[in-house]
Scaffold this motif. Structure first.
Motif, mmCIF file in Angstrom:
data_model
loop_
_atom_site.group_PDB
_atom_site.id
_atom_site.type_symbol
_atom_site.label_atom_id
_atom_site.label_comp_id
_atom_site.label_asym_id
_atom_site.label_seq_id
_atom_site.Cartn_x
_atom_site.Cartn_y
_atom_site.Cartn_z
ATOM 1 N N TYR A 87 0.845 -1.207 0.000
ATOM 2 C CA TYR A 87 0.000 0.000 0.000
ATOM 3 C C TYR A 87 0.872 1.245 0.000
ATOM 4 C CZ TYR A 87 -3.162 3.556 1.910
ATOM 5 O OH TYR A 87 -3.879 4.695 2.123
ATOM 6 N N PHE A 88 1.950 1.215 0.800
ATOM 7 C CA PHE A 88 2.770 2.421 0.986
ATOM 8 C C PHE A 88 3.690 2.667 -0.217
ATOM 9 C CE2 PHE A 88 1.693 0.727 5.173
ATOM 10 C CZ PHE A 88 1.035 1.817 5.716
ATOM 11 N N THR A 89 4.225 1.603 -0.834
ATOM 12 C CA THR A 89 5.049 1.828 -2.029
ATOM 13 C C THR A 89 4.190 2.367 -3.174
ATOM 14 O OG1 THR A 89 4.767 -0.461 -2.778
ATOM 15 C CG2 THR A 89 6.682 0.008 -1.406
ATOM 16 N N ASP A 90 2.960 1.860 -3.300
ATOM 17 C CA ASP A 90 2.069 2.361 -4.360
ATOM 18 C C ASP A 90 1.762 3.839 -4.171
ATOM 19 O OD1 ASP A 90 2.040 -0.097 -5.515
ATOM 20 O OD2 ASP A 90 0.015 -0.644 -4.905
ATOM 21 N N ARG A 91 1.557 4.255 -2.913
ATOM 22 C CA ARG A 91 1.278 5.672 -2.671
ATOM 23 C C ARG A 91 2.508 6.528 -2.936
ATOM 24 N NH1 ARG A 91 -3.844 6.431 -0.557
ATOM 25 N NH2 ARG A 91 -3.440 8.542 -1.253
ATOM 26 N N PHE A 92 3.715 5.995 -2.660
ATOM 27 C CA PHE A 92 4.933 6.750 -2.943
ATOM 28 C C PHE A 92 5.155 6.888 -4.443
ATOM 29 C CE2 PHE A 92 6.368 7.451 1.235
ATOM 30 C CZ PHE A 92 7.492 8.255 1.165
ATOM 31 N N VAL A 140 -11.769 -4.375 -11.624
ATOM 32 C CA VAL A 140 -11.199 -3.440 -10.644
ATOM 33 C C VAL A 140 -10.323 -2.405 -11.339
ATOM 34 C CG1 VAL A 140 -9.645 -3.247 -8.669
ATOM 35 C CG2 VAL A 140 -11.337 -5.076 -8.745
ATOM 36 N N ASN A 141 -9.555 -2.845 -12.335
ATOM 37 C CA ASN A 141 -8.695 -1.909 -13.074
ATOM 38 C C ASN A 141 -9.506 -0.889 -13.864
ATOM 39 O OD1 ASN A 141 -6.332 -3.094 -12.173
ATOM 40 N ND2 ASN A 141 -6.214 -4.520 -13.888
ATOM 41 N N ASP A 142 -10.742 -1.258 -14.227
ATOM 42 C CA ASP A 142 -11.585 -0.374 -15.039
ATOM 43 C C ASP A 142 -12.584 0.439 -14.213
ATOM 44 O OD1 ASP A 142 -11.894 -2.817 -17.742
ATOM 45 O OD2 ASP A 142 -10.317 -1.368 -17.268
ATOM 46 N N ILE A 143 -12.525 0.332 -12.891
ATOM 47 C CA ILE A 143 -13.525 0.985 -12.037
ATOM 48 C C ILE A 143 -13.575 2.493 -12.258
ATOM 49 C CG2 ILE A 143 -13.932 1.675 -9.631
ATOM 50 C CD1 ILE A 143 -13.530 -1.175 -8.810
ATOM 51 N N GLU A 144 -12.418 3.097 -12.445
ATOM 52 C CA GLU A 144 -12.387 4.553 -12.616
ATOM 53 C C GLU A 144 -13.183 4.999 -13.834
ATOM 54 O OE1 GLU A 144 -11.361 7.298 -10.952
ATOM 55 O OE2 GLU A 144 -11.175 5.882 -9.308
ATOM 56 N N GLY A 145 -13.371 4.091 -14.788
ATOM 57 C CA GLY A 145 -14.105 4.451 -16.005
ATOM 58 C C GLY A 145 -15.608 4.396 -15.860
ATOM 59 N N LEU A 146 -16.114 4.000 -14.685
ATOM 60 C CA LEU A 146 -17.560 3.931 -14.492
ATOM 61 C C LEU A 146 -18.159 5.331 -14.458
ATOM 62 C CD1 LEU A 146 -17.803 1.120 -11.778
ATOM 63 C CD2 LEU A 146 -18.056 0.908 -14.236
ATOM 64 N N LEU A 157 -13.231 -15.896 -2.897
ATOM 65 C CA LEU A 157 -12.460 -16.777 -3.783
ATOM 66 C C LEU A 157 -11.038 -16.976 -3.276
ATOM 67 C CD1 LEU A 157 -13.552 -15.612 -7.357
ATOM 68 C CD2 LEU A 157 -14.109 -17.769 -6.257
ATOM 69 N N ASP A 158 -10.394 -15.877 -2.886
ATOM 70 C CA ASP A 158 -8.991 -15.949 -2.460
ATOM 71 C C ASP A 158 -8.623 -14.651 -1.747
ATOM 72 O OD1 ASP A 158 -6.249 -16.059 -2.180
ATOM 73 O OD2 ASP A 158 -5.864 -16.821 -4.175
ATOM 74 N N LYS A 159 -8.483 -14.712 -0.427
ATOM 75 C CA LYS A 159 -8.212 -13.499 0.363
ATOM 76 C C LYS A 159 -6.895 -12.847 -0.037
ATOM 77 C CE LYS A 159 -8.934 -13.399 4.761
ATOM 78 N NZ LYS A 159 -8.957 -13.766 6.198
ATOM 79 N N GLU A 160 -5.875 -13.661 -0.322
ATOM 80 C CA GLU A 160 -4.578 -13.089 -0.686
ATOM 81 C C GLU A 160 -4.655 -12.374 -2.031
ATOM 82 O OE1 GLU A 160 -3.307 -13.648 2.720
ATOM 83 O OE2 GLU A 160 -1.867 -12.895 1.260
ATOM 84 N N PHE A 161 -5.399 -12.941 -2.966
ATOM 85 C CA PHE A 161 -5.599 -12.302 -4.270
ATOM 86 C C PHE A 161 -6.357 -10.995 -4.112
ATOM 87 C CE2 PHE A 161 -7.025 -11.630 -8.521
ATOM 88 C CZ PHE A 161 -8.406 -11.434 -8.468
ATOM 89 N N ALA A 162 -7.317 -10.959 -3.189
ATOM 90 C CA ALA A 162 -8.189 -9.783 -3.057
ATOM 91 C C ALA A 162 -7.503 -8.600 -2.396
ATOM 92 C CB ALA A 162 -9.441 -10.167 -2.261
ATOM 93 N N LEU A 163 -6.554 -8.859 -1.486
ATOM 94 C CA LEU A 163 -5.995 -7.769 -0.681
ATOM 95 C C LEU A 163 -5.383 -6.636 -1.503
ATOM 96 C CD1 LEU A 163 -5.420 -6.551 2.043
ATOM 97 C CD2 LEU A 163 -3.365 -7.966 2.224
ATOM 98 N N LEU A 197 -6.038 -5.741 -4.492
ATOM 99 C CA LEU A 197 -7.102 -5.063 -5.237
ATOM 100 C C LEU A 197 -7.868 -4.110 -4.326
ATOM 101 C CD1 LEU A 197 -8.556 -8.040 -7.335
ATOM 102 C CD2 LEU A 197 -6.846 -6.362 -8.017
ATOM 103 N N ILE A 198 -8.117 -4.541 -3.086
ATOM 104 C CA ILE A 198 -8.827 -3.693 -2.123
ATOM 105 C C ILE A 198 -7.983 -2.478 -1.784
ATOM 106 C CG2 ILE A 198 -9.709 -3.590 0.236
ATOM 107 C CD1 ILE A 198 -10.425 -6.560 -0.047
ATOM 108 N N ILE A 199 -6.701 -2.705 -1.534
ATOM 109 C CA ILE A 199 -5.803 -1.589 -1.190
ATOM 110 C C ILE A 199 -5.718 -0.598 -2.349
ATOM 111 C CG2 ILE A 199 -3.409 -0.985 -0.693
ATOM 112 C CD1 ILE A 199 -3.200 -3.653 0.813
ATOM 113 N N LYS A 200 -5.600 -1.133 -3.549
ATOM 114 C CA LYS A 200 -5.499 -0.275 -4.735
ATOM 115 C C LYS A 200 -6.726 0.614 -4.885
ATOM 116 C CE LYS A 200 -5.197 -0.521 -9.780
ATOM 117 N NZ LYS A 200 -5.049 -1.400 -10.954
ATOM 118 N N SER A 201 -7.908 0.069 -4.569
ATOM 119 C CA SER A 201 -9.154 0.805 -4.790
ATOM 120 C C SER A 201 -9.616 1.589 -3.572
ATOM 121 C CB SER A 201 -10.260 -0.176 -5.201
ATOM 122 O OG SER A 201 -9.886 -0.896 -6.347
ATOM 123 N N SER A 202 -8.855 1.516 -2.477
ATOM 124 C CA SER A 202 -9.312 2.148 -1.235
ATOM 125 C C SER A 202 -9.337 3.672 -1.309
ATOM 126 C CB SER A 202 -8.426 1.711 -0.068
ATOM 127 O OG SER A 202 -7.081 2.108 -0.291
#
Length: 728
Positions: A78-83, A514-520, A547-553, A555-560
């Motif tokens: 989460y923190f590297t993405d924000r940086f 999730v990658n296309d959410i901003e286009g809604l 489906l998979d908690k590790e896969f989801a995390l 994506l959730i952080i990215k869209s938070s």
């Protein structure tokens, strides 16, 4: 951690980035002089000093979406993405810290990076800023922009595309290598064998020419289908599809229709004797002969609405007595017709027979007809003309069985096909099975499946799981994701069970969404305008977790950081599905960054639907964010339940912890708000006892005098508030 509380070198870069991020946002929240901010800055400097024990300097840089530490990619968090975003906003390529850096230099550097209301973000001010303060121990490199000439290496692009195609067809590469060895051609670059003669004279590389080279080189166009492997067929089909789309003229070459049969063809054989042998009455025989006459009309004039209406009327009367033989006799007549004429309207007529058998409400007719079809499928040769018509009929059977929730009957069909493939795995049999699966997986049938399943997990049985496992995962996933927009949240559990057998495909589509959410479609303020889109967006994250908690995390952080506060709040609580040690800092940062409206809604949700995890985070927020305490207490007044009572009593029992870092006017305001919240519980024995103990503590002024000398002259307001509650 290493010895004496020290961190390992590989741990420090991520810790420093996280600590810097939290320091910046605490400065934005409280100001740089606040004790919370100073403590956070001090923790960051300590980590940097610790890293300097390993190296005299280090560099943080950005490469695409990744952060690098001394040119080594760091794990994405989460923190590297924000940086990465901050680096982009400031136009920064890299930051280098040297061991000679002082605390004041680092604090001055943080001041520049802080975002504050009214502060203008200038991408190039940082150079001037560092020069003016004579900061030389922190070096910032700007992003180097490369001029774009507009020239495209078409040869390279074509090779890239061809490489992608060949990577999915290793057997083609193997054949090419073998051919090269046989012809004594030594060439490491397989692609170059195709590139000569490939035309690239248009703005886009000519995919058809490349594919043509592959097909020609492999000799696929010179072989019959029986000689081709499945990979060969795929390549050939890909070539034909692309070639077909080139132009209208080319399409005509592929879409020329077979000349219509004009010769008059009569029904094969005389069925009258056969029908009489099956003990049909004269009336029924008359009906059957009338049906035969309809078939003759259809042969000459095509199957139309009028003929179909008459046919269904005959079927309705014929099936009224509930004798399965009638349905089977009609189906056999239709198969004979198809074998002799090739008339494709037989498929529509067969569907009418199946549907009328279903509409009688008598399972004996419907299931007897299904059993006869399965027997024909199992015993007939794949070479007979009507072998494929049986498949079309079985697809229609499955469609009706889905609506009726008769999963065992569909499973029986699948077992028949499995048996066929196992016994005679020829191309024609396998292709026929694939045709059935394609029909079973049609959007219409998937809708039938979903409409037959309630949102209750108990309706998802083992036979249905086996059916879903065979279906086309892509069609299934697309339709289920679409359904999430109109279904209740409880449907997510069923959707996850359905898609578990197609998990890889489901993850691919979820990630794309999730990658296309901003286009809604959104309003100016960032809210989603379409209610269905909002519901689908919120449900898709819940589906990802199931489906998979590790896969989801990630994506959730990215869209938070989504602009829609409703989505953001939903993601905030989804993060609580993960261990505190993994997401605690993310939740804290997310709450810190958010609006007052968001913070209020979160607090109210926690209090109205408490869980141990939510309770933990509420207490953390109350402890670490003094400015939020009054807001939390005000929100609690709307609720009178055991959870709120216990929360307030715990705060009262440890009140000195919460007022210790506050200036005197602020702690009085906090304590008055806390006492006021007990109004709703004034008749509770436990509350009254706690308030009396608190009153006694203030009256003796013991612990009070140790911390604040001003308590004695300011206590009257607090005491009065306590007495007011106790008098009730």
């Amino acid at each position: 951690m290493g010895l004496e509380g020290k961190h390992k070198l590989e741990e420090l870069p991520l810790l420093i980035i996280k600590s810097m991020y939290l320091a910046l946002h605490r400065i934005e929240m409280y100001g740089i002089e606040h004790s919370v901010s100073k403590q956070s800055i001090k923790a960051t400097i300590k980590l940097i000093r610790e890293l300097f024990e390993y190296a005299p300097s280090f560099t943080l840089s950005r490469l695409g979406e990744e952060m690098l530490f001394d040119k080594i990619p760091l794990e994405r968090t989460y923190f590297t993405d924000r940086f990465v975003k901050d680096f982009d906003d400031f136009g920064i390529h890299s930051i280098t810290f040297h061991r000679k850096m002082t605390d004041d230099e680092f604090i001055s550097f943080l001041k520049f990076l802080v975002r504050a209301p009214g502060k203008k973000l200038e991408r190039y001010d940082i150079d001037v800023y560092l020069d003016e303060l004579r900061i030389t121990s922190i070096e910032v490199d700007r992003v180097k922009y490369v001029a774009v000439t507009g020239d495209v290496d078409e040869q390279r692009e074509a090779e890239k595309m061809l490489t992608d195609i060949l990577s999915r067809h290793p057997d083609v590469i193997e054949r090419l290598l073998r051919k090269a060895e046989q012809s004594d051609v030594i060439d490491d670059d397989i692609i170059s064998q195709f590139m000569s003669g490939v035309s690239l004279d248009t703005e886009e590389y000519d995919a058809v020419s490349i594919l043509n080279a592959i097909v020609k080189e492999s000799g696929l166009m010179d072989k019959d289908d029986e000689e081709l492997s499945e990979t060969d067929k795929e390549l050939k089909r890909l070539f034909e599809i692309i070639q077909e789309k080139l132009s209208e003229e080319r399409k005509k070459e592929f879409l020329d229709k077979v000349e219509k049969i004009t010769d008059e063809i009569t029904t094969k054989g005389d069925v009258t004797t056969e029908l009489l042998e099956k003990e049909f009455t004269l009336t029924e025989l008359s009906w059957m002969q009338s049906v035969n006459e309809l078939f003759q009309q259809a042969i000459q004039n095509e199957w139309g609405p009028q003929i179909e209406y008459q046919f269904r009327s005959f079927l309705e009367r014929l099936f009224a007595r509930g004798e399965p033989d009638k349905a089977i006799a009609i189906s056999e007549q239709l198969f004979d017709l198809y074998d002799s004429t090739g008339a494709y309207w037989v498929v529509d007529a067969m569907k009418d027979v199946i549907e009328e058998a279903y509409n009688t409400g008598d399972d004996s007719i419907f299931l007897a007809l299904l059993g006869d079809m399965l027997n024909k499928k199992e015993t007939s040769s794949p070479d007979i003309p009507h072998f494929g018509i049986i498949t079309a009929a079985l697809v229609f059977f499955a469609s009706l069985l889905l609506v009726a929730r008769k999963y065992s009957a569909i499973y029986r069909i699948l077992l028949t096909y499995d048996k066929l493939v196992g016994k005679d795995p020829t191309i024609s049999v396998i292709t026929d099975f694939e045709t059935f699966i394609t029909g079973l997986s049609s959007p219409e049938n998937v809708q039938h499946l979903l409409s037959s399943i309630s949102d209750d997990l108990s309706s998802y049985d083992l036979q249905l799981q086996e059916i879903v496992k065979k279906m086309d995962g892509e069609v299934l996933t697309q339709i289920i994701i679409d359904e999430l927009g109109s279904r209740k949240p409880s449907f997510v559990a069923t959707a996850a069970n359905i898609l578990k057998t197609h998990e890889i495909t489901a993850k691919k589509y979820i990630e794309k969404y999730v990658n296309d959410i901003e286009g809604l479609q959104r309003s100016d303020s960032g809210y989603m305008i379409n209610t269905e889109q909002l519901r689908r967006t919120m449900s898709i994250f819940s589906l990802a977790i199931r489906l998979d908690k590790e896969f989801a995390l990630p994506l959730i952080i990215k869209s938070s950081s989504d602009r829609d506060i409703r989505v953001k709040k939903h993601l905030f609580f989804l993060l609580m599905y993960y261990p505190v040690e993994r997401v605690g800092d993310i939740i804290e940062a997310l709450f810190l960054e958010s609006s007052t409206e968001f913070q209020s809604e979160v607090i109210e949700n926690i209090v109205s639907k408490p869980t141990p995890v939510k309770d933990y985070y509420l207490r953390e927020l109350f402890l670490h964010f003094p400015k939020l305490r009054i807001k939390i207490l005000q929100s609690l007044r709307s609720f009178k339940n055991e959870y709120v009572k216990k929360f307030l009593l715990d705060i009262l029992d440890q009140w000195i912890i919460y007022i210790d870092p506050l200036p005197e006017p602020a702690f009085r305001k906090l304590l008055k708000a806390l006492i006021r919240d007990f109004d709703a519980f004034s008749d509770d024995h436990e509350v009254r006892k706690a308030l009396k103990r608190f009153r006694s503590e203030w009256k003796t002024e013991g612990i009070v005098k140790e911390s604040f000398s001003t308590f004695s002259r300011k206590k009257d307001e607090i005491m009065e508030a306590v007495d007011k509650v106790l008098r009730k």
